[in-house]
Design an enzyme around this catalytic site. Structure first.
Site, PDB file in Angstrom:
ATOM      1  N   CYS A 208      -4.699   4.497   0.461  1.00  0.00           N
ATOM      2  CA  CYS A 208      -4.905   3.323   1.310  1.00  0.00           C
ATOM      3  C   CYS A 208      -6.177   3.489   2.145  1.00  0.00           C
ATOM      4  O   CYS A 208      -6.967   2.559   2.285  1.00  0.00           O
ATOM      5  CB  CYS A 208      -3.702   3.107   2.226  1.00  0.00           C
ATOM      6  SG  CYS A 208      -2.152   2.868   1.346  1.00  0.00           S
TER       7      CYS A 208
ATOM      8  N   CYS B 293      -1.473   5.996   3.525  1.00  0.00           N
ATOM      9  CA  CYS B 293      -1.638   7.159   2.648  1.00  0.00           C
ATOM     10  C   CYS B 293      -3.122   7.368   2.322  1.00  0.00           C
ATOM     11  O   CYS B 293      -3.943   6.497   2.593  1.00  0.00           O
ATOM     12  CB  CYS B 293      -0.830   6.950   1.354  1.00  0.00           C
ATOM     13  SG  CYS B 293      -1.475   5.632   0.307  1.00  0.00           S
TER      14      CYS B 293
END
Length: 78
Positions: free
Chosen positions: A13, A10
């Site tokens: 991340c 994501c």
């Protein structure tokens, strides 16, 4: 030093990985960075919320994106 970024890939991340790389530049330290996206492997660390920062097998942060400066501070112990 071995760094693992735990998460699904994501945006948070990705940002945590970028910040970890910036922290390495700030501190001048060398490390291998691994991205862990497999949910079973993430759960082996006991992490229920991502992104997570793991250094040498020890979870240092989870559920938030640390700044490069915060990560650099953690790196000082290594």
């Amino acid at each position: 030093m071995k760094i693992a970024i735990l998460g699904s890939g994501c945006p948070n991340c990705i940002r945590l990985e970028e910040n970890a790389r910036k922290a390495l530049q700030i501190t001048g330290k060398q490390a291998e960075i691994e991205k862990v996206t497999d949910i079973d492997k993430i759960m082996e660390y006991g992490v229920m919320r991502t992104p997570a920062l793991v250094i040498n097998g020890e979870v240092k942060s989870f559920g938030r994106v640390l700044t490069p400066e915060q990560i650099a501070e953690i790196f000082q112990a290594y």
